[in-house]
Design an enzyme around this catalytic site. Structure first.
Site, mmCIF file in Angstrom:
data_model
loop_
_atom_site.group_PDB
_atom_site.id
_atom_site.type_symbol
_atom_site.label_atom_id
_atom_site.label_comp_id
_atom_site.label_asym_id
_atom_site.label_seq_id
_atom_site.Cartn_x
_atom_site.Cartn_y
_atom_site.Cartn_z
ATOM 1 N N GLY A 1 0.786 -1.232 0.000
ATOM 2 C CA GLY A 1 0.000 0.000 0.000
ATOM 3 C C GLY A 1 0.818 1.282 0.000
ATOM 4 O O GLY A 1 0.363 2.305 0.506
ATOM 5 N N SER A 2 2.019 1.247 -0.592
ATOM 6 C CA SER A 2 2.776 2.505 -0.631
ATOM 7 C C SER A 2 2.109 3.504 -1.578
ATOM 8 O O SER A 2 2.148 4.716 -1.358
ATOM 9 C CB SER A 2 4.238 2.266 -1.012
ATOM 10 N N HIS B 1 0.216 0.953 -13.317
ATOM 11 C CA HIS B 1 1.006 -0.171 -13.819
ATOM 12 C C HIS B 1 2.473 0.254 -13.854
ATOM 13 O O HIS B 1 2.784 1.343 -14.345
ATOM 14 C CB HIS B 1 0.526 -0.550 -15.226
ATOM 15 N N ASP C 1 -4.859 -4.039 -18.392
ATOM 16 C CA ASP C 1 -3.930 -2.971 -18.786
ATOM 17 C C ASP C 1 -4.231 -2.395 -20.162
ATOM 18 O O ASP C 1 -3.328 -2.139 -20.961
ATOM 19 C CB ASP C 1 -2.483 -3.498 -18.761
ATOM 20 N N GLU D 1 5.694 6.245 -9.449
ATOM 21 C CA GLU D 1 4.288 5.858 -9.220
ATOM 22 C C GLU D 1 3.656 6.757 -8.162
ATOM 23 O O GLU D 1 2.532 7.238 -8.321
ATOM 24 C CB GLU D 1 4.210 4.399 -8.740
HETATM 25 C C1 GRF Z 1 3.145 -1.186 -7.597
HETATM 26 O O1 GRF Z 1 4.335 -1.428 -8.264
HETATM 27 C C2 GRF Z 1 2.043 -1.051 -8.601
HETATM 28 O O2 GRF Z 1 2.423 -0.455 -9.794
HETATM 29 C C3 GRF Z 1 1.693 -2.469 -8.846
HETATM 30 O O3 GRF Z 1 1.790 -3.085 -7.584
HETATM 31 C C4 GRF Z 1 2.694 -2.374 -6.782
HETATM 32 C C5 GRF Z 1 1.976 -1.996 -5.527
HETATM 33 O O4 GRF Z 1 2.810 -1.465 -4.571
HETATM 34 N N1 GRF Z 1 0.447 -2.582 -9.547
HETATM 35 P P1 GRF Z 1 2.192 -0.837 -3.239
HETATM 36 O O5 GRF Z 1 1.307 -1.910 -2.608
HETATM 37 O O6 GRF Z 1 1.411 0.377 -3.617
HETATM 38 O O7 GRF Z 1 3.372 -0.529 -2.385
#
Ligand code: GRF
Length: 204
Positions: A12-13, A109, A150, A179
């Site tokens: 969940g970052s 993604h 996607d 992201e």
């Molecule tokens: C991220 O790399 C996102 O792009 C992918 O899953 C990962 C999730 O990371 N779909 P987090 O749980 O948000 O840390």
């Protein structure tokens, strides 16, 4: 104020980045997270949400007869929490038409779609594929969700270099940073689009 529902399966970052943007960043006063849903009970993102007083719901696919019934429960939970926009932030389960057709949904993604996407392309598989293909650049993409993996229209995309000697881990870390920046930016872009549509409707 737009109500966001965030669907997660892991750390969940990205959820945290959206929470921070709503609290004190570019989404302040424009959006709030009204519910976080996870298909995994041990997803750390659930704890992040609870710590911030956001309703955090675990929905176990195994409790349901099939994927459509599981998605019906997701739909009910989103509806109950009056969600206007659904953000998939590392959600690793397929959404059925009963959810996809009833909500505005965006996904992040960790690559430059349309390259390195599709079924089975998630997490480390994506970065491994990018390195194997000897790409000079990778990045992250936020896009609309439709019934294919996607596939929907791209909202925001940002590049990072692939450096000599990169492993899936070093590349993933570089992409993840981007992201966290572009997910809130994409949400803001969507909100501005929704608001523009509202004012056009109001004017008529
Ligand atoms: C991220 O790399 C996102 O792009 C992918 O899953 C990962 C999730 O990371 N779909 P987090 O749980 O948000 O840390």
């Amino acid at each position: 104020m737009i109500d966001i529902g965030v669907l997660i399966s892991g750390g969940g970052s990205n959820l945290q980045a959206i929470m921070d943007a709503c609290k004190s960043g570019i989404l302040k006063g424009k959006a709030m997270i009204s519910v976080v849903i996870s298909n995994r009970q041990d997803a750390f993102g659930l704890e992040r949400a609870r710590k911030s007083g956001i309703p955090a719901v675990f929905i176990n696919k195994k409790d349901f007869e099939n994927s459509a019934a599981f998605c019906e429960e997701i739909k009910k939970t989103l509806t109950k929490n009056k969600v206007d926009l659904v953000c998939l932030a590392g959600f690793l389960s397929k959404l059925e038409p009963n959810v996809v057709q009833n909500f505005k949904i965006i996904n992040i993604h960790p690559a430059l779609l349309p390259k390195h996407g599709g079924q089975g392309m998630y997490g480390h598989y994506v970065h491994e594929a990018v390195i194997k293909a000897e790409e000079k650049e990778s990045g992250a993409t936020v896009h609309w969700v439709d019934e294919h993996y996607d596939n929907g229209k791209i909202i925001v995309q940002e590049k990072v270099p692939v450096l000599p000697g990169d492993t899936q881990f070093t590349l993933a870390a570089r992409v993840l940073e981007v992201e966290h920046k572009i997910f809130p930016e994409a949400i803001l872009k969507v909100i501005n689009g929704l608001n523009a549509k509202c004012s056009i409707n109001n004017a008529n």
